[in-house]
Design a protein around this motif. Structure first.
Motif, PDB file in Angstrom:
ATOM      1  N   GLY A  47       0.803  -1.221   0.000  1.00 22.63           N
ATOM      2  CA  GLY A  47       0.000   0.000   0.000  1.00 22.63           C
ATOM      3  C   GLY A  47       0.832   1.265   0.000  1.00 22.63           C
ATOM      4  N   GLN A  48       0.578   2.137   0.997  1.00 22.31           N
ATOM      5  CA  GLN A  48       1.264   3.427   1.079  1.00 22.31           C
ATOM      6  C   GLN A  48       2.781   3.262   1.197  1.00 22.31           C
ATOM      7  OE1 GLN A  48       0.174   6.411   0.703  1.00 22.31           O
ATOM      8  NE2 GLN A  48      -2.048   6.305   0.934  1.00 22.31           N
ATOM      9  N   ILE A  49       3.227   2.139   1.756  1.00 24.23           N
ATOM     10  CA  ILE A  49       4.672   1.914   1.889  1.00 24.23           C
ATOM     11  C   ILE A  49       5.320   1.837   0.507  1.00 24.23           C
ATOM     12  CG2 ILE A  49       6.448   0.341   2.778  1.00 24.23           C
ATOM     13  CD1 ILE A  49       4.442  -0.487   4.935  1.00 24.23           C
ATOM     14  N   SER A  50       4.604   1.251  -0.443  1.00 22.54           N
ATOM     15  CA  SER A  50       5.117   1.200  -1.811  1.00 22.54           C
ATOM     16  C   SER A  50       5.275   2.605  -2.386  1.00 22.54           C
ATOM     17  CB  SER A  50       4.188   0.375  -2.700  1.00 22.54           C
ATOM     18  OG  SER A  50       4.257  -0.997  -2.377  1.00 22.54           O
ATOM     19  N   LYS A 101      -1.086  -1.146   9.659  1.00 20.50           N
ATOM     20  CA  LYS A 101      -1.487  -1.658  10.984  1.00 20.50           C
ATOM     21  C   LYS A 101      -0.855  -3.021  11.267  1.00 20.50           C
ATOM     22  CE  LYS A 101      -3.834   2.012  11.733  1.00 20.50           C
ATOM     23  NZ  LYS A 101      -3.181   2.786  10.664  1.00 20.50           N
ATOM     24  N   ILE A 102       0.402  -3.171  10.853  1.00 21.91           N
ATOM     25  CA  ILE A 102       1.179  -4.395  11.076  1.00 21.91           C
ATOM     26  C   ILE A 102       2.212  -4.114  12.167  1.00 21.91           C
ATOM     27  CG2 ILE A 102       2.846  -6.003  10.057  1.00 21.91           C
ATOM     28  CD1 ILE A 102       1.467  -5.361   7.320  1.00 21.91           C
ATOM     29  N   VAL A 103       2.224  -4.935  13.204  1.00 17.77           N
ATOM     30  CA  VAL A 103       3.220  -4.807  14.263  1.00 17.77           C
ATOM     31  C   VAL A 103       4.400  -5.716  13.921  1.00 17.77           C
ATOM     32  CG1 VAL A 103       3.723  -5.150  16.711  1.00 17.77           C
ATOM     33  CG2 VAL A 103       1.493  -4.238  16.004  1.00 17.77           C
ATOM     34  N   VAL A 105      11.729  -4.226   4.709  1.00 17.20           N
ATOM     35  CA  VAL A 105      11.135  -2.923   4.385  1.00 17.20           C
ATOM     36  C   VAL A 105      12.190  -1.830   4.527  1.00 17.20           C
ATOM     37  CG1 VAL A 105       9.367  -1.244   5.043  1.00 17.20           C
ATOM     38  CG2 VAL A 105       8.830  -3.686   5.059  1.00 17.20           C
ATOM     39  N   ALA A 106      13.041  -1.942   5.545  1.00 15.35           N
ATOM     40  CA  ALA A 106      14.125  -0.967   5.726  1.00 15.35           C
ATOM     41  C   ALA A 106      15.049  -0.945   4.509  1.00 15.35           C
ATOM     42  CB  ALA A 106      14.917  -1.298   6.990  1.00 15.35           C
ATOM     43  N   ILE A 143       9.496  -0.006  10.912  1.00  9.76           N
ATOM     44  CA  ILE A 143       8.552  -0.447  11.938  1.00  9.76           C
ATOM     45  C   ILE A 143       7.374   0.512  12.015  1.00  9.76           C
ATOM     46  CG2 ILE A 143       8.243  -0.783  14.429  1.00  9.76           C
ATOM     47  CD1 ILE A 143      11.184  -1.726  14.514  1.00  9.76           C
ATOM     48  N   SER A 144       7.676   1.808  12.003  1.00  7.55           N
ATOM     49  CA  SER A 144       6.620   2.816  12.096  1.00  7.55           C
ATOM     50  C   SER A 144       5.722   2.815  10.870  1.00  7.55           C
ATOM     51  CB  SER A 144       7.244   4.203  12.288  1.00  7.55           C
ATOM     52  OG  SER A 144       7.966   4.266  13.493  1.00  7.55           O
ATOM     53  N   LEU A 145       6.313   2.712   9.680  1.00  5.34           N
ATOM     54  CA  LEU A 145       5.517   2.678   8.454  1.00  5.34           C
ATOM     55  C   LEU A 145       4.583   1.477   8.419  1.00  5.34           C
ATOM     56  CD1 LEU A 145       8.083   3.683   5.682  1.00  5.34           C
ATOM     57  CD2 LEU A 145       5.987   4.910   6.266  1.00  5.34           C
ATOM     58  N   LEU A 146       5.090   0.332   8.829  1.00  5.30           N
ATOM     59  CA  LEU A 146       4.265  -0.875   8.822  1.00  5.30           C
ATOM     60  C   LEU A 146       3.035  -0.704   9.701  1.00  5.30           C
ATOM     61  CD1 LEU A 146       7.078  -3.574   8.926  1.00  5.30           C
ATOM     62  CD2 LEU A 146       5.312  -3.394   7.161  1.00  5.30           C
ATOM     63  N   PHE A 147       3.232  -0.070  10.855  1.00  7.96           N
ATOM     64  CA  PHE A 147       2.090   0.125  11.750  1.00  7.96           C
ATOM     65  C   PHE A 147       1.176   1.247  11.272  1.00  7.96           C
ATOM     66  CE2 PHE A 147       0.065   2.053  15.493  1.00  7.96           C
ATOM     67  CZ  PHE A 147      -0.701   0.966  15.891  1.00  7.96           C
TER      68      PHE A 147
END
Length: 445
Positions: free
Chosen positions: A72-75, A314-316, A325-326, A306-310
Motif C-alpha cells: 500500500g502506502q509503503i510502496s 497496521k502491522i506490528v 522494508v528498511a 517499523i513505524s511505516l508498517l504500523f
C-alpha cells in the motif's frame, strides 16, 4: 478438565504425561496430531526443493499459511512495488515455528520420549516450546542472563522448562549442547540443521505460489536459516529471481563473510533477532551459491520501517522482521520497476519499545516537536499560549514550567512544550507566531 500449560512446569508435565493426561496449550487453530516418522540427526539431510516440499506437507494444517499483502502506502513512500508475507501472524509471532515443527515432526518415538533442548533468546525458543508441547515432547530452553523477562515468561507459558545460563547466546548454546549430550536430548538448532532450513524455506515456497511473477525476494539474515531455505525454494521455481539478504549494519556477519572481510560485529540494534556474531557454515554455503548479495541497513531505516508498517498497514513488526522494508527505504534504487516481496518475519516487540519507536518517527517527521517559549516580563503566559495553540491546530502532549534554568528573569518564566503538529513547516510557523506575539520561542532539537 484440561490443564493449562501456563501453570505447568517440567516436573508437572512429566507427571501428567506418565498418567496419560493430555497437555493442551491455548490456540486459535485446530491442530491435527502429527505422525511419527523416521528420525534424523543434525547435518545428515539435504537442503533441496524436494525436502522443502516435504516440509510443506508436514506443516500443512499445523501452522498458519500466512497471507501475502500489498504494501500500500509503503510502496508509494519507498517507490517499490512491495508485497509483505506476514509471518508475524504465526501463533508465536514468528516464522521460527516452521523449522522447529519440521525438525521435531521426524523424531522417533524414543527421541520424543527423551525430549528436546534449544538455545535461544526469543522466537526460536517459543517456536520449539509451542510445538514440542503440542506433540507431547518435553522441551528445555537455555537462555542467557539478560534475556527479556517477557520472552522467558512466554516460553514457560508455552510449556518449556527455561534454564538461565551464561552472559551471551554463545554461552547458552555451549551449555545446551553439553546438556543435550549428557541427558540424551535432541538439540534443535536455530538455523544450521537442514530440516530447520527446509522448514523455513516453506516461507519462500508460499511467496512464489502467491506471486509467481515476482522479480526480487528480500529476506532478513541472522544465522541464515530462512534466507537459505527461501533461496533454495524460490530459485528452483524461478532461476532468474533476484534474492537479497538484509542485515543490521552493526551485525553484518554474513555480508562481511561473503565479501571476504574479517567479521566484526557489536553495538546496539533494534533488530536483536538477527544480531548474530557469526553465521552457520551450511547456511553460508547456500547463500554464497544462490543469493545475489546481502545488504545492510542503518538503525534509523529499521525504526522508520517499523513505524511505516504500523501507521500505513497496521502491522506490528519487531526490528528483525522489518529489515526487508528498511532495505526498500535505504536501497530503493535497486528495486525500481521490480515486483518485490519480503517476509515480516516476526512481531514480538516490547510494547514500551514499540511506543518509543512510533514517537521517534513522529519526531523525525516534525509531527511531534519540543518548543521552549519564554515570556519577556509578562508573567504567566500559559493561557495565551493555549489559546494560540488551539487556533493553530497544535495539540499539547506535555508542558513543563521553569522559573530557574531557562527563564530570562524571575518574572519571565519558561515553558517547554511537547506538541503534536502537522509537519515541520507547521512547527516552524508556530515559532514565528509565538515571536510575533511578543514571546521568545525556539525549537529544541
Amino acid at each position: 478438565m484440561k490443564p493449562n500449560t501456563s501453570c505447568i512446569n517440567r516436573r508437572e508435565f512429566l507427571k501428567l504425561a506418565s498418567v496419560g493426561t493430555a497437555v493442551m496449550i491455548p490456540s486459535v487453530l485446530s491442530l491435527p496430531a502429527l505422525a511419527v516418522t523416521k528420525g534424523s540427526e543434525l547435518g545428515t539431510g539435504p537442503v533441496s526443493m524436494s525436502e522443502i516440499q516435504l516440509a510443506a506437507k508436514r506443516l500443512n494444517g499445523n501452522i498458519r499459511r500466512t497471507p501475502v499483502v500489498a504494501a500500500g502506502q509503503i510502496s508509494r513512500y519507498t517507490g517499490v512495488d512491495l508485497f509483505l508475507k506476514l509471518e508475524s501472524m504465526q501463533y508465536t509471532g514468528s516464522f521460527k515455528e516452521r523449522g522447529a515443527l519440521n525438525r521435531m515432526s521426524v523424531m522417533t518415538s524414543a527421541e520424543r520420549a527423551r525430549g528436546v533442548i534449544a538455545a535461544s533468546t526469543g522466537n526460536h525458543a517459543q517456536g520449539v516450546a509451542y510445538h514440542a508441547t503440542r506433540l507431547g515432547i518435553l522441551s528445555t530452553i537455555v537462555m542467557p542472563r539478560g534475556t527479556a523477562h517477557q520472552k522467558a515468561s512466554h516460553t514457560k507459558d508455552l510449556g518449556a522448562t527455561v534454564v538461565i545460563h551464561g552472559d551471551t547466546f554463545d554461552d547458552a548454546l555451549a551449555f545446551s549442547l553439553n546438556m543435550a549430550s549428557k541427558e540424551g536430548l535432541t538439540f534443535i538448532h536455530p538455523f544450521e540443521d537442514p530440516l530447520i532450513i527446509c522448514g523455513q524455506g516453506t516461507v519462500g515456497l508460499e511467496i512464489m505460489h502467491e506471486i509467481p511473477d515476482l522479480d526480487v525476494l528480500v529476506v532478513p539474515v541472522g544465522g541464515g536459516g530462512i534466507i537459505a531455505g527461501c533461496a533454495t525454494a524460490a530459485k528452483a521455481l524461478k532461476p532468474d529471481l533476484k534474492i537479497y539478504g538484509v542485515e543490521a549494519n552493526n551485525y553484518s556477519a554474513m555480508r562481511q563473510r561473503l565479501h571476504g572481510q574479517p567479521v566484526v560485529t557489536g553495538g546496539e540494534t533494534i533488530a536483536e533477532g538477527i544480531a548474530v556474531h557469526n553465521t552457520g557454515d551450511r547456511t553460508f554455503s547456500i547463500i554464497k551459491k544462490l543469493v545475489d548479495d546481502v545488504l545492510t541497513v542503518e538503525e534509523e531505516s529499521i525504526e522508520r520501517a517499523i513505524s511505516l508498517l504500523f501507521e500505513d498497514r497496521k502491522i506490528v513488526s519487531e526490528g528483525a522482521g522489518a529489515v526487508g522494508v528498511a532495505a526498500c527505504i535505504e536501497h530503493g534504487e535497486l528495486f525500481k520497476g521490480k515486483k518485490v516481496a519480503t517476509p515480516i518475519t516476526g512481531g514480538n516487540i516490547d510494547s514500551r519499545m514499540f511506543a518509543t519507536l512510533l514517537d521517534r518517527n513522529l519526531a523525525r517527521n516534525g509531527q511531534l516537536v519540543k518548543l521552549r517559549v519564554v515570556s519577556l516580563g509578562q508573567g504567566d503566559i500559559y493561557p495565551e499560549l493555549s489559546e494560540l495553540l488551539a487556533k493553530k491546530n497544535a495539540s499539547v502532549v506535555n508542558v513543563s514550567y521553569d522559573q530557574v534554568f531557562h527563564a530570562s528573569s524571575a518574572k519571565s518564566p519558561s515553558y517547554t512544550l511537547v506538541l503534536e503538529t502537522q509537519d515541520m513547516n507547521h512547527a516552524e510557523q508556530l515559532v514565528k507566531d509565538f515571536c510575533t506575539h511578543g514571546f521568545k520561542a525556539e525549537l529544541i532539537k
